[in-house]
Design a protein around this motif. Structure first.
Motif, PDB file in Angstrom:
ATOM      1  N   ARG A  64       0.666  -0.756  -0.267  1.00 53.41           N
ATOM      2  CA  ARG A  64      -0.197   0.119  -0.266  1.00 53.41           C
ATOM      3  C   ARG A  64       1.005   1.424  -0.227  1.00 53.41           C
ATOM      4  O   ARG A  64       1.793   1.274   0.860  1.00 53.41           O
ATOM      5  CB  ARG A  64      -0.755  -0.348   1.334  1.00 53.41           C
ATOM      6  CG  ARG A  64      -1.651   1.393   1.386  1.00 53.41           C
ATOM      7  CD  ARG A  64      -2.793   1.044   2.048  1.00 53.41           C
ATOM      8  NE  ARG A  64      -3.885   2.708   2.405  1.00 53.41           N
ATOM      9  CZ  ARG A  64      -4.864   2.557   3.599  1.00 53.41           C
ATOM     10  NH1 ARG A  64      -5.293   1.455   4.367  1.00 53.41           N
ATOM     11  NH2 ARG A  64      -5.622   3.247   3.604  1.00 53.41           N
ATOM     12  N   ILE A  65       0.242   2.383  -0.770  1.00 56.41           N
ATOM     13  CA  ILE A  65       1.404   3.972  -1.093  1.00 56.41           C
ATOM     14  C   ILE A  65       0.856   4.609  -1.351  1.00 56.41           C
ATOM     15  O   ILE A  65      -0.436   4.350  -1.629  1.00 56.41           O
ATOM     16  CB  ILE A  65       2.589   3.481  -2.616  1.00 56.41           C
ATOM     17  CG1 ILE A  65       3.455   2.359  -2.570  1.00 56.41           C
ATOM     18  CG2 ILE A  65       2.632   4.353  -2.525  1.00 56.41           C
ATOM     19  CD1 ILE A  65       3.735   1.985  -3.971  1.00 56.41           C
ATOM     20  N   GLN A  66       0.750   5.677  -0.559  1.00 49.90           N
ATOM     21  CA  GLN A  66       0.592   6.751   0.360  1.00 49.90           C
ATOM     22  C   GLN A  66       1.137   7.985  -0.419  1.00 49.90           C
ATOM     23  O   GLN A  66       2.747   7.709   0.522  1.00 49.90           O
ATOM     24  CB  GLN A  66      -0.382   6.825   1.207  1.00 49.90           C
ATOM     25  CG  GLN A  66      -1.133   6.235   2.079  1.00 49.90           C
ATOM     26  CD  GLN A  66      -1.503   6.127   3.438  1.00 49.90           C
ATOM     27  OE1 GLN A  66      -1.172   5.725   3.709  1.00 49.90           O
ATOM     28  NE2 GLN A  66      -2.679   6.929   2.852  1.00 49.90           N
ATOM     29  N   ASP A  67       1.126   8.723  -1.237  1.00 51.68           N
ATOM     30  CA  ASP A  67       2.650   9.420  -1.457  1.00 51.68           C
ATOM     31  C   ASP A  67       1.431  10.906  -2.324  1.00 51.68           C
ATOM     32  O   ASP A  67      -0.047  10.963  -2.771  1.00 51.68           O
ATOM     33  CB  ASP A  67       3.098   9.187  -2.996  1.00 51.68           C
ATOM     34  CG  ASP A  67       3.861   9.461  -3.089  1.00 51.68           C
ATOM     35  OD1 ASP A  67       4.563  10.702  -2.319  1.00 51.68           O
ATOM     36  OD2 ASP A  67       4.763   8.957  -3.061  1.00 51.68           O
ATOM     37  N   VAL A  68       1.841  11.660  -3.000  1.00 50.34           N
ATOM     38  CA  VAL A  68       1.547  13.181  -3.133  1.00 50.34           C
ATOM     39  C   VAL A  68       2.288  12.887  -4.662  1.00 50.34           C
ATOM     40  O   VAL A  68       3.566  12.839  -5.537  1.00 50.34           O
ATOM     41  CB  VAL A  68       1.687  13.948  -2.435  1.00 50.34           C
ATOM     42  CG1 VAL A  68       1.810  15.094  -2.993  1.00 50.34           C
ATOM     43  CG2 VAL A  68       1.037  14.530  -1.857  1.00 50.34           C
ATOM     44  N   SER A  69       1.483  13.310  -6.127  1.00 49.80           N
ATOM     45  CA  SER A  69       1.605  13.292  -7.322  1.00 49.80           C
ATOM     46  C   SER A  69       1.453  14.761  -7.918  1.00 49.80           C
ATOM     47  O   SER A  69       0.172  15.191  -7.647  1.00 49.80           O
ATOM     48  CB  SER A  69       1.701  12.936  -7.494  1.00 49.80           C
ATOM     49  OG  SER A  69       1.896  12.442  -9.552  1.00 49.80           O
TER      50      SER A  69
END
Length: 248
Positions: A65-70
């Protein structure tokens, strides 16, 4: 290979969507990518994020699971091999089922996704498995027990009792969904869902949440909700229950 883009995304979200999708398209471990969530379903809020679920190629058997900002946009990415995804379904993770079964296909390098998509959709539509009668009674007992605790707490600490009332309301609604074999929705969709599956409870919950800040009134509404759910048991009567013998 090009990516598919959904309609009606604003330019800001669309730019982030394309950046994420193109990055994953180049990832040699990723085979298929789906887009889901409120931005796809058309009912986003001011803090909605981009939700993706990716399926790896068979030789990459893992989940992540990945939580990030783009491009300034927050996103969540759920990565599964098909094997790990099926294990998620066995754990009754209905959100994974929904994302795969009803998600928007961004790309698929092998086009070998229909089997898992159809499985996810069929399991989601089937709903959660019915729990045993023994477990059902036990869940009702827990609601009764928490209610009696509130009666004790409110004598010494009315403010704490109000907090516990809200917690019990949430637990009672979860039990209602378990009893009806319906997936418990995300919190922001609870009212819409509850109105469809139990109109009487919906109206009582609406009254409870929109009532004056009066402890007696709140307890009265909560009592009706919980008693309807634990029926044929009553809040005013001792709850008689025992588990089966567990023989080792």
């Amino acid at each position: 290979m090009s990516i598919n883009t959904p309609n009606d995304l604003t330019e800001t979200y669309l730019n982030a969507f394309k950046s994420i999708a193109e990055k994953l398209l180049k990832n040699p471990e990723i085979d298929t990518l789906f887009f889901s969530g409120s931005l796809y379903s058309g009912d986003p809020g001011p803090n909605s994020d981009l939700d993706f679920i990716a399926i790896t190629k068979p030789e990459f058997d893992y989940s992540q699971r990945i939580q990030d900002v783009s491009d300034g946009i927050f996103y969540e990415l759920f990565v599964y091999s098909e094997n790990q995804l099926k294990k998620s379904f066995e754990r009754m993770d209905y959100q994974d089922m929904h994302m795969v079964g009803y998600g928007f296909l961004v790309f698929s390098k092998t086009q070998n996704f229909e089997g898992i998509k159809n499985l996810a959709k069929s399991l989601f539509e089937k709903g959660p498995a019915k729990i045993s009668d023994e477990q059902l009674v036990y869940e009702k007992y827990l609601l009764w027990d928490k209610y009696t605790d509130i009666l004790d707490v409110r004598i010494k600490n009315p403010n704490l009792a109000k907090l516990l009332m809200n917690i019990l309301l949430w637990d009672a609604l979860r039990h209602l969904y378990i009893d009806k074999c319906v997936w418990f929705p995300k919190s922001k969709r609870l009212f819409e869902s509850l109105a469809k599956i139990d109109k009487d409870t919906y109206e009582l919950v609406f009254e409870f949440l929109n009532s004056p800040n009066d402890e007696e009134y709140l307890l009265e509404k909560l009592s009706k909700i919980v008693e309807n759910i634990i029926y044929p048991n009553k809040l005013s009567d001792p709850f008689v229950w025992q588990s089966k013998k567990n023989i080792l």
